[in-house]
Enzyme design. Structure first.
Site, PDB file in Angstrom:
ATOM      1  N   LYS A 115      38.975 110.834  19.609  1.00 25.46           N
ATOM      2  CA  LYS A 115      38.102 110.093  18.689  1.00 25.46           C
ATOM      3  C   LYS A 115      38.665 110.268  17.302  1.00 25.46           C
ATOM      4  CE  LYS A 115      34.226 107.769  19.063  1.00 25.46           C
ATOM      5  NZ  LYS A 115      33.835 107.014  20.274  1.00 25.46           N
TER       6      LYS A 115
HETATM    7  P1  NAD Z   1      28.133  99.105  15.710  1.00 27.73           P
HETATM    8  O1  NAD Z   1      28.690  99.589  14.434  1.00 27.73           O
HETATM    9  O2  NAD Z   1      28.571  97.787  16.245  1.00 27.73           O
HETATM   10  O3  NAD Z   1      26.526  99.082  15.632  1.00 27.73           O
HETATM   11  C1  NAD Z   1      25.762 100.195  15.281  1.00 27.73           C
HETATM   12  C2  NAD Z   1      24.315  99.734  15.135  1.00 27.73           C
HETATM   13  O4  NAD Z   1      23.486 100.868  14.910  1.00 27.73           O
HETATM   14  C3  NAD Z   1      24.103  98.799  13.924  1.00 27.73           C
HETATM   15  O5  NAD Z   1      23.143  97.820  14.260  1.00 27.73           O
HETATM   16  C4  NAD Z   1      23.524  99.745  12.864  1.00 27.73           C
HETATM   17  O6  NAD Z   1      22.731  99.070  11.914  1.00 27.73           O
HETATM   18  C5  NAD Z   1      22.678 100.627  13.756  1.00 27.73           C
HETATM   19  N1  NAD Z   1      22.302 101.891  13.172  1.00 27.73           N
HETATM   20  C6  NAD Z   1      23.055 102.755  12.462  1.00 27.73           C
HETATM   21  N2  NAD Z   1      22.323 103.824  12.110  1.00 27.73           N
HETATM   22  C7  NAD Z   1      21.080 103.615  12.625  1.00 27.73           C
HETATM   23  C8  NAD Z   1      19.877 104.351  12.613  1.00 27.73           C
HETATM   24  N3  NAD Z   1      19.807 105.543  12.017  1.00 27.73           N
HETATM   25  N4  NAD Z   1      18.794 103.829  13.243  1.00 27.73           N
HETATM   26  C9  NAD Z   1      18.848 102.631  13.870  1.00 27.73           C
HETATM   27  N5  NAD Z   1      19.964 101.885  13.922  1.00 27.73           N
HETATM   28  C10 NAD Z   1      21.062 102.382  13.299  1.00 27.73           C
HETATM   29  O7  NAD Z   1      28.431 100.286  16.777  1.00 27.73           O
HETATM   30  P2  NAD Z   1      28.530 100.175  18.364  1.00 27.73           P
HETATM   31  O8  NAD Z   1      29.945  99.935  18.725  1.00 27.73           O
HETATM   32  O9  NAD Z   1      27.465  99.270  18.855  1.00 27.73           O
HETATM   33  O10 NAD Z   1      28.206 101.685  18.789  1.00 27.73           O
HETATM   34  C11 NAD Z   1      26.869 102.141  18.932  1.00 27.73           C
HETATM   35  C12 NAD Z   1      26.890 103.426  19.742  1.00 27.73           C
HETATM   36  O11 NAD Z   1      27.495 103.180  21.026  1.00 27.73           O
HETATM   37  C13 NAD Z   1      27.693 104.564  19.126  1.00 27.73           C
HETATM   38  O12 NAD Z   1      27.077 105.793  19.474  1.00 27.73           O
HETATM   39  C14 NAD Z   1      29.027 104.461  19.835  1.00 27.73           C
HETATM   40  O13 NAD Z   1      29.747 105.680  19.824  1.00 27.73           O
HETATM   41  C15 NAD Z   1      28.550 104.086  21.214  1.00 27.73           C
HETATM   42  N6  NAD Z   1      29.588 103.465  22.038  1.00 27.73           N
HETATM   43  C16 NAD Z   1      30.193 102.317  21.636  1.00 27.73           C
HETATM   44  C17 NAD Z   1      31.150 101.735  22.464  1.00 27.73           C
HETATM   45  C18 NAD Z   1      31.795 100.431  22.117  1.00 27.73           C
HETATM   46  O14 NAD Z   1      32.466  99.873  22.975  1.00 27.73           O
HETATM   47  N7  NAD Z   1      31.594  99.879  20.937  1.00 27.73           N
HETATM   48  C19 NAD Z   1      31.502 102.350  23.677  1.00 27.73           C
HETATM   49  C20 NAD Z   1      30.852 103.524  24.063  1.00 27.73           C
HETATM   50  C21 NAD Z   1      29.894 104.068  23.229  1.00 27.73           C
END
Ligand code: NAD
Length: 428
Positions: A115
């Protein structure tokens, strides 16, 4: 074995790292891992910190800080997302890299976890500054990454375009196009169509699988989704349009919205595409973001940040299924409470729940290396087959050993990583 058996290297001193360490101690106790093997298994092989000076649009020079943590290289390259967030630390990256190792091993991918990211709020940069910073980050990473050493992907705050800039920067130095250095890149550069949706699609598949296991009809269910970015929005759309659920709550970092009659998710998705956030979305009652998590629903999906299900709210959750789409949304203290409530709350642990993203990333990497591309149907079928196998393995182990789904899932991952590292020796 005492829970205080592992030290914390000061560079990793971060609450998220401490959480990953505590989870690992619970698993180590369960697996009865000897004391002298524990530090060897949990500590990352290497952590890189880089200074990233760029010219801002006003002509000034600003230095940002970037990180990359590679947990282990025993089975192949490391694999993991790149996060742009203002409070990112190397300890948080280490925790996320460690979880990624357990996740990859659980679903049978030949990767260690990694990461990284940049300590920056990407919303404060112009498009030009974002490109300069992204290219500079990859340039500084050149000595530490390759398609056989460490393969990056998007995470919070990054997207396909940024992966495209990473790929281009790496390729310029290599003197040829090296698409397989990143996954989650644009389809025009060898990305897999559906990679952006893969994590959310996997979450929806596993929620349907859990409901089937519990003999609950998804079409009769309500859901609340925290986070409306890549994972949260795709999950909300899938639950609404594929599973037929009523989505009664959604949130992002600006707003939390609730409507027991159901929110128009297509309109919310369009609104965020146009305006960036839910701040001015006109539907639903605005509620306290913390309260949203404890409102009644069948399926609760934390899809944003770590440590949102805590000892304070775990006893108050009113969902039947907790689907951990985010990484590390539940603290170990909250886990103790959820363990007591196992008959009320069915947990799909993060290492399983969000693994669809890295599985399709793996497909993208394999196709890039072989220059042999599959159809969308092949990709989705293979994704669902891997998720089904992992889901069945977790449920079986939890039942056989009378342990929580998290302990079952993580212990399968830890066992496989431990076996590989022991078989190799002390190097990887
Ligand atoms: P992203 O940046 O596309 O979206 C994040 C979302 O969370 C946004 O809508 C943001 O406004 C919201 N957010 C941030 N802080 C917040 C809070 N305190 N309360 C409520 N909403 C909040 O990110 P993503 O890619 O969707 O990732 C989200 C989660 O999923 C992370 O934990 C990431 O590690 C995990 N994840 C993502 C992927 C991927 O393929 N993108 C894969 C596995 C895990």
């Amino acid at each position: 074995m005492s829970n205080e058996s592992l030290s914390v290297d000061p560079i990793y001193a971060d609450p998220v790292f401490k959480m990953a360490k505590r989870q690992f101690e619970i698993i180590s106790d369960h697996l009865e891992i000897p004391a002298d093997r524990r530090e060897r298994i949990i500590y990352p092989k290497r952590a890189i910190s880089v200074a990233l000076p760029i010219h801002r649009d006003d002509g000034s020079v600003e230095v940002f800080h970037g990180y990359r943590v590679q947990h282990h290289l025993a089975m192949g390259p490391t694999k993991g997302g790149t996060r742009y967030a203002p409070n990112l630390t190397i300890g948080e990256c280490a925790a996320l890299a460690i979880w990624m190792s357990w996740k990859c091993a659980l679903v049978g991918l030949p990767y260690g976890g990694a990461k990284g990211g940049i300590r920056v709020d990407p919303n404060t940069l112009s498009a030009h500054e974002l490109e300069l910073l992204s290219r500079r980050y990859m340039q500084e990473m050149l000595p530490f990454v390759s398609p056989h050493t460490d393969v990056m992907a998007p995470d919070m705050g990054t997207n396909e375009q940024i992966m495209g800039w990473f790929m281009d920067t790496y390729s310029v130095h290599a003197g040829c196009a090296v698409g397989e250095i990143v996954t989650g890149k644009p389809v025009s550069l060898g990305g897999v169509s559906g990679r952006r949706e893969a994590t959310g699609r996997g979450v929806v598949f596993l929620i349907e699988r859990a409901l089937d296991h519990l003999s609950i009809d998804p079409a009769q269910c309500t859901a609340i989704v925290q986070g409306f970015g890549n994972v949260g929005s795709v999950t909300a759309c899938g639950l609404a349009f594929k599973s037929g659920m009523k989505i009664v709550g959604i949130s992002d970092h600006t707003s939390a919205l609730y409507d027991p009659e159901g929110l128009d998710i297509a309109a919310a998705d369009k609104h965020v595409a146009e305006h960036g956030t839910l701040a001015s979305f006109p539907q639903g009652e605005r509620v306290d973001p913390e309260t949203l998590l404890t409102l009644p629903c069948d399926v609760l999906v934390p899809a944003a940040v770590e440590r949102v299900i805590t000892a304070e709210n775990a006893g108050k959750l009113r969902c039947r299924v907790l689907a951990e789409a985010a990484n590390g949304p539940t603290t170990p203290d909250a886990d103790e409470i959820l363990d007591q409530r196992w008959e009320e709350v069915f947990v799909i642990p993060d290492v399983l729940c969000n693994s669809g993203g890295v599985i399709v990333s793996y497909f993208e990497w394999v196709q890039g290396l072989q220059k042999f591309f599959w159809s969308d149907t092949e990709t989705t079928d293979r994704l669902y087959r891997i998720l089904e196998t992992a889901f069945a393995a977790v449920i079986k182990r939890a039942k056989d050993r009378k342990i929580s789904h998290r302990t079952a899932a993580v212990s399968i991952g830890v066992e496989r990583v431990m076996a590989a590292r022991l078989a190799r020796g002390l190097f990887p």
